[in-house]
Write an enzyme that holds these catalytic residues in place. Structure first.
Site, PDB file in Angstrom:
ATOM      1  N   GLY A  11      -5.183 -16.238  -0.310  1.00 25.45           N
ATOM      2  CA  GLY A  11      -5.429 -14.839   0.044  1.00 25.45           C
ATOM      3  C   GLY A  11      -5.410 -13.908  -1.157  1.00 25.45           C
ATOM      4  O   GLY A  11      -5.387 -14.349  -2.310  1.00 25.45           O
ATOM      5  N   TYR A 143       0.211  -3.133  12.376  1.00 22.95           N
ATOM      6  CA  TYR A 143       0.553  -3.632  11.041  1.00 22.95           C
ATOM      7  C   TYR A 143       1.925  -3.078  10.624  1.00 22.95           C
ATOM      8  O   TYR A 143       2.812  -3.822  10.200  1.00 22.95           O
ATOM      9  CB  TYR A 143      -0.533  -3.168  10.058  1.00 22.95           C
TER      10      TYR A 143
HETATM   11  N1  SER Z   1      -3.112  -2.732   1.571  1.00 26.98           N
HETATM   12  C1  SER Z   1      -2.574  -2.676   2.893  1.00 26.98           C
HETATM   13  C2  SER Z   1      -3.555  -2.134   3.835  1.00 26.98           C
HETATM   14  O1  SER Z   1      -4.293  -1.255   3.449  1.00 26.98           O
HETATM   15  C3  SER Z   1      -1.331  -1.850   2.921  1.00 26.98           C
HETATM   16  O2  SER Z   1      -0.233  -2.585   2.582  1.00 26.98           O
HETATM   17  O3  SER Z   1      -3.578  -2.513   4.961  1.00 26.98           O
END
Ligand code: SER
Length: 318
Positions: A11, A143
Site C-alpha cells: 500500500g 474512517y
Molecule cells: N490521508 C488520509 C485521508 O485523506 C487521512 O489520514 O483519508
C-alpha cells in the site's frame, strides 16, 4: 525489533516502509505481508520474504507470526476516508475486526504493534488550530470512527494485557512512489502528477482549506523512531499527533508554480471531500511527540515540493 511483519506492504505507506525497515534491520528479518490481488512486485518481492497476511484472517496472521518468529507488527491495512464512506462495513471489517485479530495474535505471541491513527480521528467540534494531543475526538466519518476505536482498542490491549501498542496520528502523506487511493488529502499528491505531466490541476478542495501534511520520508521515520522509543518515556501511546506542515491548496499551488511556470489550477470542489476536510484540524500541536520520543520533521513545504518535483519527473520519464 528483530523480526517484523508488515500487513499491507504493497500500500501507500507499506511499499516504502518495507524497504526502509529492510535497510535498517536486514532483508531476511522483514516479511512483506499481502493479500491476493495486491502481491508484492519487483524490489519488494525480491528484496526479502513475503507471505499472505490478510488482516481479516486471524489464523493466517498467527501462522505467519509463528513461521517467522515475528516480534513486531506494522498493521497498515485500511481504507482511506472517502472510499470508506462508500463502503463503511468493509472499512470497519478491515480497520477494527482486523485490528482485533492483530492484537490477539500480538498478545499470544508477545509482539509489539504499530497501527496508524490519523487527523481523521478528529471532528468538527475539535479545536482546529494547534489541535492539542488530548482533546475532543467525535469524528463523523466511518474512517474517523474506526481510527478513534483503533486508538482506544490499542490502549486497552496495552493496559489490560501489556501488549506494546504504539501509534501516530498521520496527517496527509505525500509521496511519489505509491499513490494513495480514496483519501481526502490525496489532492496534495495528485497536484504534483498534473504539474509534471504539464496538465491543468482540477482541485477538489476549496481555497483556504488548511490541513496538516507530511512528506513520506518523515512519516517512515516517525513510525520507526516511535517503535524504537524508550517505553519508560512514553506517557501517551495511541496515538501521537505528528505534523510537518499545514497548507491550503493555493499554498502548494504557489510552491509548484514557482518551479513550474505556466502551471494552472482550477477549483471544482467535491462536496464530500470538502465536508471531510473542513471537519479536520487546520494544524496539529505535536509537542507531546517531540517531548516523549524526540519527534521532529525534516521537510517543510518548500523542501518537500522541490524533492517531489525532482523525483516524480524522474519517475514519469521511465
Ligand atoms: N490521508 C488520509 C485521508 O485523506 C487521512 O489520514 O483519508
Amino acid at each position: 525489533m528483530k523480526n517484523i511483519l508488515i500487513i499491507g506492504s504493497t500500500g501507500q505507506i507499506g511499499s516504502e516502509l518495507t524497504a526502509e525497515l529492510r535497510k535498517q534491520y536486514g532483508s531476511s528479518h522483514v516479511v512483506a505481508g499481502y493479500i491476493p490481488g495486491a502481491e508484492p512486485k519487483g524490489e519488494l518481492a525480491e528484496g526479502g520474504p513475503s507471505a499472505l497476511a490478510d488482516v481479516t484472517n486471524g489464523e493466517q496472521l498467527e501462522a505467519v507470526v509463528r513461521q517467522y518468529s515475528i516480534d513486531t507488527i506494522y498493521n497498515l491495512a485500511a481504507l482511506l476516508s472517502v472510499v470508506a464512506e462508500q463502503k463503511p462495513r468493509l472499512a470497519w471489517k478491515i480497520g477494527i475486526d482486523g485490528l482485533w485479530n492483530v492484537l490477539e495474535v500480538a498478545r499470544q505471541n508477545g509482539c509489539a504493534v504499530f497501527t496508524p491513527s490519523s487527523i481523521g480521528s478528529f471532528g468538527p467540534n475539535t479545536p482546529h488550530e494547534l489541535t492539542p494531543q488530548d482533546t475532543i475526538q467525535r469524528p463523523r466519518t466511518i474512517y474517523g470512527v474506526s481510527k478513534v476505536t483503533t486508538e482506544l482498542l490499542s490502549d486497552y490491549y496495552h493496559t489490560k494485557y501489556g501488549v506494546d501498542t504504539r501509534s501516530v496520528r498521520f496527517p496527509g502523506l505525500i509521496s511519489y512512489v505509491t499513490p494513495p487511493g480514496g483519501g481526502t488529502t490525496d489532492y496534495a499528491v495528485d497536484i504534483f502528477y498534473s504539474a509534471v505531466r504539464g496538465e491543468k490541476f482540477i482541485c477538489p478542495i476549496a481555497k483556504g482549506t488548511r490541513m496538516d501534511m507530511m512528506y513520506m520520508p518523515d512519516a517512515l521515520r516517525a513510525a520507526m523512531e516511535l517503535m524504537e522509543a524508550n517505553p519508560d518515556k512514553l506517557i501517551h501511546r495511541n496515538g501521537f499527533n505528528v505534523t510537518a506542515m499545514s497548507f491550503a491548496p493555493e499554498n502548494i499551488f504557489q510552491q509548484i508554480q514557482r518551479r513550474v511556470p505556466g502551471f494552472e489550477m482550477e477549483y471544482q470542489v467535491d462536496t464530500l471531500k470538502q465536508a471531510i476536510a473542513e471537519s479536520w484540524p487546520n494544524s496539529l500541536d505535536d509537542s507531546a511527540a517531540r517531548q516523549e520520543w524526540g519527534w521532529h520533521p525534516n521537510y517543510g513545504i518548500a523542501a518537500m515540493t522541490r524533492d517531489m518535483l525532482e523525483k516524480l519527473t524522474e519517475k514519469l520519464k521511465k
